[in-house]
Write a protein that holds these residues in place. Structure first.
Motif, PDB file in Angstrom:
ATOM      1  N   ILE A 202       0.860  -1.185   0.000  1.00  0.00           N
ATOM      2  CA  ILE A 202       0.000   0.000   0.000  1.00  0.00           C
ATOM      3  C   ILE A 202       0.897   1.237   0.000  1.00  0.00           C
ATOM      4  CG2 ILE A 202      -1.730   1.315   1.290  1.00  0.00           C
ATOM      5  CD1 ILE A 202      -2.682  -1.369   2.476  1.00  0.00           C
ATOM      6  N   VAL A 203       0.557   2.187  -0.854  1.00  0.00           N
ATOM      7  CA  VAL A 203       1.301   3.449  -0.942  1.00  0.00           C
ATOM      8  C   VAL A 203       0.356   4.581  -0.561  1.00  0.00           C
ATOM      9  CG1 VAL A 203       2.574   5.022  -2.437  1.00  0.00           C
ATOM     10  CG2 VAL A 203       2.790   2.552  -2.772  1.00  0.00           C
ATOM     11  N   LEU A 204       0.781   5.425   0.365  1.00  0.00           N
ATOM     12  CA  LEU A 204      -0.050   6.527   0.858  1.00  0.00           C
ATOM     13  C   LEU A 204       0.430   7.857   0.305  1.00  0.00           C
ATOM     14  CD1 LEU A 204      -0.145   5.396   4.583  1.00  0.00           C
ATOM     15  CD2 LEU A 204      -2.019   5.206   2.958  1.00  0.00           C
ATOM     16  N   THR A 205      -0.511   8.654  -0.191  1.00  0.00           N
ATOM     17  CA  THR A 205      -0.185   9.991  -0.657  1.00  0.00           C
ATOM     18  C   THR A 205      -1.367  10.907  -0.372  1.00  0.00           C
ATOM     19  OG1 THR A 205       0.740  11.228  -2.521  1.00  0.00           O
ATOM     20  CG2 THR A 205      -1.044   9.666  -3.023  1.00  0.00           C
TER      21      THR A 205
ATOM     22  N   ALA B 257      -1.841  12.018   4.274  1.00  0.00           N
ATOM     23  CA  ALA B 257      -1.151  10.724   4.302  1.00  0.00           C
ATOM     24  C   ALA B 257      -0.170  10.613   5.462  1.00  0.00           C
ATOM     25  CB  ALA B 257      -0.416  10.493   2.983  1.00  0.00           C
ATOM     26  N   GLY B 258       0.166  11.742   6.059  1.00  0.00           N
ATOM     27  CA  GLY B 258       1.148  11.714   7.134  1.00  0.00           C
ATOM     28  C   GLY B 258       0.567  11.447   8.511  1.00  0.00           C
ATOM     29  N   ILE B 259      -0.646  10.926   8.607  1.00  0.00           N
ATOM     30  CA  ILE B 259      -1.230  10.599   9.904  1.00  0.00           C
ATOM     31  C   ILE B 259      -0.290   9.655  10.659  1.00  0.00           C
ATOM     32  CG2 ILE B 259      -3.130   9.401  11.079  1.00  0.00           C
ATOM     33  CD1 ILE B 259      -4.946  10.304   8.801  1.00  0.00           C
ATOM     34  N   GLU B 260       0.029  10.022  11.872  1.00  0.00           N
ATOM     35  CA  GLU B 260       0.993   9.256  12.645  1.00  0.00           C
ATOM     36  C   GLU B 260       0.547   7.800  12.817  1.00  0.00           C
ATOM     37  OE1 GLU B 260       3.154   9.267  17.062  1.00  0.00           O
ATOM     38  OE2 GLU B 260       1.752  10.866  16.490  1.00  0.00           O
ATOM     39  N   GLY B 261       1.444   6.890  12.483  1.00  0.00           N
ATOM     40  CA  GLY B 261       1.184   5.469  12.691  1.00  0.00           C
ATOM     41  C   GLY B 261       0.349   4.795  11.617  1.00  0.00           C
ATOM     42  N   LEU B 262      -0.107   5.548  10.594  1.00  0.00           N
ATOM     43  CA  LEU B 262      -1.001   4.951   9.601  1.00  0.00           C
ATOM     44  C   LEU B 262      -0.342   3.843   8.774  1.00  0.00           C
ATOM     45  CD1 LEU B 262      -3.785   4.879   8.373  1.00  0.00           C
ATOM     46  CD2 LEU B 262      -3.144   6.774   6.874  1.00  0.00           C
TER      47      LEU B 262
ATOM     48  N   ALA C 289       3.319  -1.213   3.886  1.00  0.00           N
ATOM     49  CA  ALA C 289       2.675   0.074   3.623  1.00  0.00           C
ATOM     50  C   ALA C 289       3.675   1.183   3.899  1.00  0.00           C
ATOM     51  CB  ALA C 289       1.432   0.245   4.496  1.00  0.00           C
ATOM     52  N   ALA C 290       3.667   2.213   3.058  1.00  0.00           N
ATOM     53  CA  ALA C 290       4.650   3.280   3.202  1.00  0.00           C
ATOM     54  C   ALA C 290       4.113   4.574   2.632  1.00  0.00           C
ATOM     55  CB  ALA C 290       5.951   2.895   2.502  1.00  0.00           C
ATOM     56  N   ILE C 291       4.695   5.676   3.104  1.00  0.00           N
ATOM     57  CA  ILE C 291       4.414   6.992   2.551  1.00  0.00           C
ATOM     58  C   ILE C 291       5.114   7.110   1.198  1.00  0.00           C
ATOM     59  CG2 ILE C 291       4.654   9.472   2.892  1.00  0.00           C
ATOM     60  CD1 ILE C 291       2.772   8.182   4.878  1.00  0.00           C
ATOM     61  N   ALA C 292       4.448   7.694   0.231  1.00  0.00           N
ATOM     62  CA  ALA C 292       4.994   7.794  -1.118  1.00  0.00           C
ATOM     63  C   ALA C 292       6.198   8.730  -1.180  1.00  0.00           C
ATOM     64  CB  ALA C 292       3.917   8.296  -2.075  1.00  0.00           C
ATOM     65  N   ASP C 293       7.097   8.439  -2.114  1.00  0.00           N
ATOM     66  CA  ASP C 293       8.137   9.366  -2.535  1.00  0.00           C
ATOM     67  C   ASP C 293       7.720   9.867  -3.911  1.00  0.00           C
ATOM     68  OD1 ASP C 293      10.322  10.733  -3.476  1.00  0.00           O
ATOM     69  OD2 ASP C 293      11.711   9.037  -3.426  1.00  0.00           O
ATOM     70  N   VAL C 294       7.174  11.073  -3.975  1.00  0.00           N
ATOM     71  CA  VAL C 294       6.616  11.556  -5.236  1.00  0.00           C
ATOM     72  C   VAL C 294       7.693  11.950  -6.243  1.00  0.00           C
ATOM     73  CG1 VAL C 294       4.560  12.393  -4.012  1.00  0.00           C
ATOM     74  CG2 VAL C 294       6.417  13.998  -4.558  1.00  0.00           C
ATOM     75  N   TRP C 295       8.954  12.042  -5.786  1.00  0.00           N
ATOM     76  CA  TRP C 295      10.044  12.497  -6.654  1.00  0.00           C
ATOM     77  C   TRP C 295      10.831  11.345  -7.278  1.00  0.00           C
ATOM     78  CZ3 TRP C 295       8.720  17.283  -6.952  1.00  0.00           C
ATOM     79  CH2 TRP C 295       8.322  18.023  -5.820  1.00  0.00           C
ATOM     80  N   GLN C 296      10.548  10.110  -6.893  1.00  0.00           N
ATOM     81  CA  GLN C 296      11.440   9.002  -7.215  1.00  0.00           C
ATOM     82  C   GLN C 296      11.670   8.792  -8.712  1.00  0.00           C
ATOM     83  OE1 GLN C 296       9.604   5.228  -5.978  1.00  0.00           O
ATOM     84  NE2 GLN C 296       7.638   6.278  -6.059  1.00  0.00           N
ATOM     85  N   ASN C 297      10.713   9.158  -9.547  1.00  0.00           N
ATOM     86  CA  ASN C 297      10.882   8.976 -10.987  1.00  0.00           C
ATOM     87  C   ASN C 297      11.447  10.213 -11.681  1.00  0.00           C
ATOM     88  OD1 ASN C 297       9.890   6.296 -11.023  1.00  0.00           O
ATOM     89  ND2 ASN C 297       7.794   7.058 -10.956  1.00  0.00           N
ATOM     90  N   VAL C 298      11.846  11.206 -10.864  1.00  0.00           N
ATOM     91  CA  VAL C 298      12.426  12.433 -11.408  1.00  0.00           C
ATOM     92  C   VAL C 298      13.889  12.559 -10.995  1.00  0.00           C
ATOM     93  CG1 VAL C 298      12.097  14.901 -11.740  1.00  0.00           C
ATOM     94  CG2 VAL C 298      10.162  13.487 -11.018  1.00  0.00           C
TER      95      VAL C 298
END
Length: 337
Positions: free
Chosen positions: A274-277, A281-286, A298-307
Motif C-alpha cells: 500500500i502506498v499513501l499519498t 497521508a502523514g497521519i501518525e502510525g497509519l 505500507a509506506a508513505i509515497a516518494d513523489v520524486w522518485q521517478n524524477v
C-alpha cells in the motif's frame, strides 16, 4: 507501453516538449515544473492555490466565469502557457480487457470495439486512452491485456474550453489517478499495489498493476474533523470514525481484486503493498497500522522518485507538503512512450 489519445497535439514534437503539470482538484490548483540540472531534472517551479469557493463538484464545473478569471490570474503569476493537466476521476470510466496482439491503428480499433460493452457511452461520444499491461492469450492466440480509460468527449471539451479561455494551451489531459500513479510507482515496477490518496473531503483508492491503473474508487471522508488523528493497529480500524471508513474501503478492494479474478477464472496477482499519498497521508502510525491489519507492507509515497534521487538533490518542498503534489508531479514528468 502507453498511447496518449488524450493528447491534444499527438506528434512527437509536442509530446516531447517539457511542460508544467497543473493538477486540478475540488479544493485547489497545484503546479509543478521541472528543468534540466547538472545531473538530470530538478524542480524549477512549484505553486498551489486553495479555492475559496466551489468550482468543481464530482467533476462538474461550477461558476465557469469566476474559474476562468482565477485560472488566468494563476497563469500570469507563473508565466504559463503550455501545460499538461488533469481530468476528474468521477467523470471517467476504467476497465481492463484482453485483445489480439496487434499494433498501431489495428490495436486502437480492436480496443475501441470493446468500449460500448464496458461503459455506458457510444464510441462516437467517447475519447479513450489505454495502457498495455502484459502479454496474455486471446482465444487461443497471442493477445494483450490492456487497461482502458474512457471519458465523454463533452467533458474533455468543457475542460479544454475553460483552460483555453484562461490563456492556457493544454498539450495533454490525464485522469488524476493515472497522474498520481506515474509519480508514486517506481518505473519498471511490475507488482500490484494499492495507492491510497487522502485528500481534503474525499479519499481515492487506485490499484496499480505493473504501473497501469486497473481500478479506482473514491469516497467522501470526514478525516479532517480531527487534525490529531493517530492510527493504531486494529483499534484505528475497528472504532467508528474516519479511519474505520478508510479501512473498510480497503478491505472491500482487497476482496474485489480477488473476486474479479475468480469470475474470469484467472489467478489473481496479489496486492503486495500500500502506498499513501495526499494531504493527510502523514497521519501518525497509519502505514504501520495498515501493514499490521492487512498483512502487506505500507509506506508513505516518494513523489520524486521517478524524477530525481533525494540523495542527489533536495527540492524546496517538505516531504509532508510534497504528498499533495503527486498528481502535478506525474503530469510534469517527461513524456514516455
Amino acid at each position: 507501453m502507453k498511447t496518449g489519445f488524450f493528447d491534444l497535439f499527438p506528434t512527437p514534437k509536442f509530446l516531447e516538449m517539457p511542460a508544467p503539470g497543473l493538477a486540478v482538484s475540488e479544493k485547489a490548483l497545484r503546479l509543478i515544473e521541472f528543468k534540466e540540472g547538472k545531473h538530470g531534472y530538478i524542480l524549477s517551479k512549484a505553486d498551489a492555490l486553495q479555492f475559496t469557493q466551489p468550482f468543481f463538484s464530482e467533476g462538474n464545473i461550477a461558476n465557469p466565469q469566476e474559474l476562468v478569471a482565477l485560472l488566468e490570474t494563476f497563469r500570469k503569476k507563473n508565466d504559463l502557457h503550455y501545460i499538461r493537466t488533469s481530468l476528474p476521476e468521477e467523470r471517467a470510466y476504467l476497465f481492463s480487457t484482453v485483445v489480439p496482439d496487434l499494433s498501431g491503428d489495428e490495436l486502437r480499433a480492436s480496443i475501441e470495439s470493446t468500449i460500448e460493452e464496458n461503459v455506458p457511452l457510444s464510441v462516437s461520444e467517447a475519447v479513450f486512452d489505454y495502457t498495455i499491461i502484459a502479454k496474455q492469450d486471446f482465444q487461443g492466440r497471442p493477445g494483450l491485456k490492456v487497461t482502458v480509460s474512457v471519458l465523454p468527449e463533452k467533458v474533455v471539451s468543457e475542460y479544454l474550453d475553460i483552460f483555453r479561455a484562461a490563456g492556457f494551451e493544454p498539450l495533454h489531459f490525464e485522469i488524476e489517478s493515472q497522474a498520481i500513479t506515474k509519480a508514486v510507482v517506481p518505473r519498471q515496477d511490475s507488482r500490484v499495489c494499492l495507492i491510497v490518496n487522502l485528500s481534503f473531503g474525499k479519499s481515492g483508492f487506485y490499484i496499480s498493476d505493473g504501473g497501469a491503473v486497473s481500478f479506482t474508487a473514491t469516497q467522501p471522508t470526514s478525516l479532517w474533523a480531527d487534525a490529531t488523528l493517530k492510527a493504531e493497529a486494529g483499534f484505528a480500524f475497528s472504532k467508528p470514525g474516519p479511519l474505520k471508513e478508510i479501512g473498510d474501503e480497503i478491505r472491500k478492494i482487497f476482496l474485489y481484486w480477488q473476486t474479479q479474478a475468480d469470475q474470469k477464472n484467472e489467478k489473481a496477482r496479489p496486492i503486495t503493498h500500500i502506498v499513501l499519498t495526499g494531504e493527510a497521508a502523514g497521519i501518525e502510525g497509519l502505514p504501520e497500522a495498515l501493514a499490521s491489519v492487512f498483512g502487506v507492507s505500507a509506506a508513505i509515497a516518494d513523489v520524486w522518485q521517478n524524477v530525481f534521487s533525494l540523495h542527489d538533490y533536495i527540492p524546496e518542498i517538505s516531504k509532508k507538503d510534497s504528498l499533495s503534489f503527486a498528481a502535478a508531479v506525474g503530469l510534469a514528468l517527461p513524456h514516455q512512450a
